[in-house]
Enzyme design. Structure first.
Site, PDB file in Angstrom:
ATOM      1  N   GLU A  89       0.812  -1.219   0.000  1.00  0.00           N
ATOM      2  CA  GLU A  89       0.000   0.000   0.000  1.00  0.00           C
ATOM      3  C   GLU A  89       0.842   1.263   0.000  1.00  0.00           C
ATOM      4  O   GLU A  89       2.042   1.235   0.273  1.00  0.00           O
ATOM      5  CB  GLU A  89      -0.951  -0.007   1.192  1.00  0.00           C
ATOM      6  CG  GLU A  89      -0.262  -0.035   2.531  1.00  0.00           C
ATOM      7  CD  GLU A  89      -1.274  -0.349   3.640  1.00  0.00           C
ATOM      8  OE1 GLU A  89      -1.675  -1.517   3.747  1.00  0.00           O
ATOM      9  OE2 GLU A  89      -1.633   0.570   4.381  1.00  0.00           O
ATOM     10  N   CYS A 330      -0.239   2.324   7.814  1.00  0.00           N
ATOM     11  CA  CYS A 330       0.832   1.351   7.737  1.00  0.00           C
ATOM     12  C   CYS A 330       0.403  -0.121   7.823  1.00  0.00           C
ATOM     13  O   CYS A 330       0.453  -0.733   8.879  1.00  0.00           O
ATOM     14  CB  CYS A 330       1.851   1.647   8.828  1.00  0.00           C
ATOM     15  SG  CYS A 330       3.483   1.133   8.355  1.00  0.00           S
TER      16      CYS A 330
HETATM   17  N1  SAH Z   1      10.011   0.515   8.962  1.00  0.00           N
HETATM   18  C1  SAH Z   1      10.106   1.935   8.845  1.00  0.00           C
HETATM   19  C2  SAH Z   1       9.057   2.582   7.973  1.00  0.00           C
HETATM   20  C3  SAH Z   1       7.622   2.108   8.051  1.00  0.00           C
HETATM   21  S1  SAH Z   1       6.550   2.604   9.352  1.00  0.00           S
HETATM   22  C4  SAH Z   1      10.139   2.563  10.218  1.00  0.00           C
HETATM   23  O1  SAH Z   1      10.036   1.853  11.203  1.00  0.00           O
HETATM   24  O2  SAH Z   1      10.314   3.776  10.308  1.00  0.00           O
HETATM   25  C5  SAH Z   1       6.183   4.290   9.194  1.00  0.00           C
HETATM   26  C6  SAH Z   1       5.916   4.967  10.544  1.00  0.00           C
HETATM   27  O3  SAH Z   1       4.596   4.665  11.066  1.00  0.00           O
HETATM   28  C7  SAH Z   1       6.898   4.511  11.620  1.00  0.00           C
HETATM   29  O4  SAH Z   1       7.303   5.613  12.387  1.00  0.00           O
HETATM   30  C8  SAH Z   1       6.049   3.558  12.419  1.00  0.00           C
HETATM   31  O5  SAH Z   1       6.609   3.346  13.679  1.00  0.00           O
HETATM   32  C9  SAH Z   1       4.688   4.257  12.408  1.00  0.00           C
HETATM   33  N2  SAH Z   1       3.554   3.401  12.743  1.00  0.00           N
HETATM   34  C10 SAH Z   1       3.355   2.109  12.424  1.00  0.00           C
HETATM   35  N3  SAH Z   1       2.187   1.660  12.919  1.00  0.00           N
HETATM   36  C11 SAH Z   1       1.631   2.686  13.576  1.00  0.00           C
HETATM   37  C12 SAH Z   1       0.413   2.851  14.314  1.00  0.00           C
HETATM   38  N4  SAH Z   1      -0.447   1.845  14.483  1.00  0.00           N
HETATM   39  N5  SAH Z   1       0.148   4.076  14.861  1.00  0.00           N
HETATM   40  C13 SAH Z   1       1.026   5.105  14.688  1.00  0.00           C
HETATM   41  N6  SAH Z   1       2.181   5.011  14.001  1.00  0.00           N
HETATM   42  C14 SAH Z   1       2.498   3.816  13.466  1.00  0.00           C
END
Ligand code: SAH
Length: 349
Positions: A89, A330
C-alpha cells in the site's frame, strides 16, 4: 534481474548479448523511466530485440487495484498489486509545495514492532527497485501529476532491503528518468544503526527519519524488538555521524501512546538523548490496531507534550492527520483488503 530495475549503463552493457548497439540500452532506459512504460507494444523499439527481450528477460509490473479517497482532503490511499499478486500500500498527499507519496519497500516486514500492522504476517519478500519506482510512475500516470517528494514509510523496513532501496533511489534521482533530488527523498527506519552508517558513507543527502517512539531502552525494547540489537545510544551516535556527513537535520518520529511515553520525564529524556544533534521531532498519535489496542492520546494531551518539548528548546510538530477519515495506517489497508472487509473503508470505487 528485471530490465526496469537496471541503470542506463547496465542496459547499455546488456545490448551486445542481443547483437545491438549500446544506444538501444539508452532507448530502453528512456522507455522505462522517461515514458514510464512497461508494455513493449506501446513503444517503437526494433521488433526482433523486443521479441528476444520478452523471451529472455523479466519486466516488473505494478497495478493500482484500489483507491480510497478522503472526503475531507485530497489524500488518497492506494493498494498496488505486484506481478506475483502480492499487495502493498501507499499514500498520496497534496501539500502547498506539491505532491508527496509514501511508498512500500517490502511485502510485510520482519521488524516486529508491536503497534504496526505491516509486520503481523512477517516478511513475505523484498520489493525490487522497479517495483518501488512503478508505485510512483503508476500514481503519476493515473492522476496526471508529478510527485515531488518520495517517503519510504509504507510497509517494510527500507534498511532491511538496503541494496534494492539504494538502487531505487539512484534511479529516481537519474536526470534522464524521474530527476528527483536526494533531499526530497526520505528514508524512515526503526533504527538499524550499522546500515545508517553505511548510508552516511554513500554521501547522498537523503533525508533520514528515525522511528524512536520511546526514550529508554527497556520500554523501547518492549515495543520495538530491534532495540535489543541496536540500543538508543547506538542509533543516536549513527545519526550524529549521518547528520555531520550530510549536514542534514534528522527527523525523529514519536508515536504517542497515552500513559506510556507522553509524560514530562519522557520530554526530559528526549532533551538529553537529542542534545548536540540537529533534529526535529514529529509527533504521531497512535493509530490503534487490533493486536495493539492501547490509548491514542487526546488532542490536548498531544499539545501538552509538544509544549513540554518546546519549553526545553526542542523542535517539534504534530503530524497533520491527512486523510484521517480513511481509517488505515501502515499495513492496515492491505490486511483489511485481504480479509475481504473493504466495506469498512470508504472506497471511491
Ligand atoms: N520501517 C520503517 C518505515 C515504516 S513505518 C520505520 O520503522 O520507520 C512508518 C511509521 O509509522 C513509523 O514511524 C512507524 O513506527 C509508524 N507506525 C506504524 N504503525 C503505527 C500505528 N499503528 N500508529 C502510529 N504510528 C504507526
Amino acid at each position: 534481474m528485471q530490465l526496469n530495475s537496471l541503470t542506463e549503463e547496465e542496459l547499455k552493457e546488456l545490448m551486445p548479448k542481443y547483437n545491438e548497439k549500446a544506444f538501444r540500452g539508452s532507448q530502453l532506459f528512456n522507455f522505462f523511466h522517461a515514458q514510464k512504460k512497461t508494455d513493449f507494444s506501446t513503444g517503437n523499439l526494433p521488433k526482433k530485440l523486443v521479441e528476444e527481450l520478452e523471451k529472455n528477460e523479466e519486466i516488473a509490473s505494478v497495478k493500482i487495484i484500489e483507491e480510497y479517497a478522503s472526503k475531507i482532503d485530497e489524500t488518497k490511499k492506494l493498494l498496488f498489486e505486484l506481478g506475483d499478486e502480492n499487495i502493498v500500500e501507499g499514500v498520496l498527499m497534496k501539500y502547498k509545495h506539491g505532491y508527496s507519496q509514501c511508498i512500500s519497500t517490502q511485502v510485510g516486514c520482519r521488524m516486529g514492532c508491536v503497534f504496526c500492522a505491516s509486520t503481523k504476517g512477517g516478511l513475505v519478500r523484498n520489493l525490487t527497485p522497479a517495483e518501488m519506482l512503478l508505485q510512483v510512475y503508476e500514481v503519476e500516470k493515473k492522476y496526471g501529476i508529478k510527485v515531488s517528494n518520495v517517503i519510504l514509510m509504507g510497509s517494510g523496513e527500507p534498511l532491511d532491503n538496503y541494496d534494492n532501496v539504494l538502487k531505487f533511489l539512484r534511479l529516481l534521482h537519474d536526470e534522464k528518468g524521474h530527476n528527483t533530488s536526494y533531499r526530497n527523498m526520505t528514508i524512515s527506519t526503526c533504527g538499524i544503526a550499522d546500515k545508517i552508517i553505511q548510508l552516511a558513507d554513500e554521501n547522498l543527502p537523503i533525508t533520514l527519519a528515525i522511528s524512536l517512539h520511546n526514550t529508554n531502552n527497556i520500554s523501547r525494547g518492549k515495543i520495538m524488538p530491534i532495540n535489543r540489537k541496536y540500543k538508543i545510544e547506538d542509533v543516536i551516535s549513527a545519526c550524529k555521524y549521518y547528520s555531520e556527513k550530510n549536514s542534514s537535520r534528522i527527523t525523529f518520529e514519536y508515536t504517542l501512546i497515552h500513559g506510556q511515553n507522553d509524560n514530562e520525564s519522557n520530554a526530559l529524556e528526549l532533551k538529553r538523548i537529542l542534545s548536540g544533534l540537529n533534529s526535529h521531532i514529529n509527533l504521531i498519535p497512535l493509530n490503534p490496531i487490533e493486536e495493539y489496542d492501547e490509548k491514542k492520546p487526546e488532542k490536548f494531551q498531544i499539545e501538552n507534550f509538544k509544549k513540554n518539548l518546546e519549553k526545553l528548546g526542542l523542535n517539534a510538530t504534530i503530524r497533520r492527520e491527512l486523510g484521517s477519515d480513511i481509517d488505515a495506517s501502515c499495513g492496515q489497508l492491505r490486511r483489511k483488503y485481504k480479509r475481504g472487509v473493504n466495506s469498512e473503508i470508504c472506497s471511491s470505487n
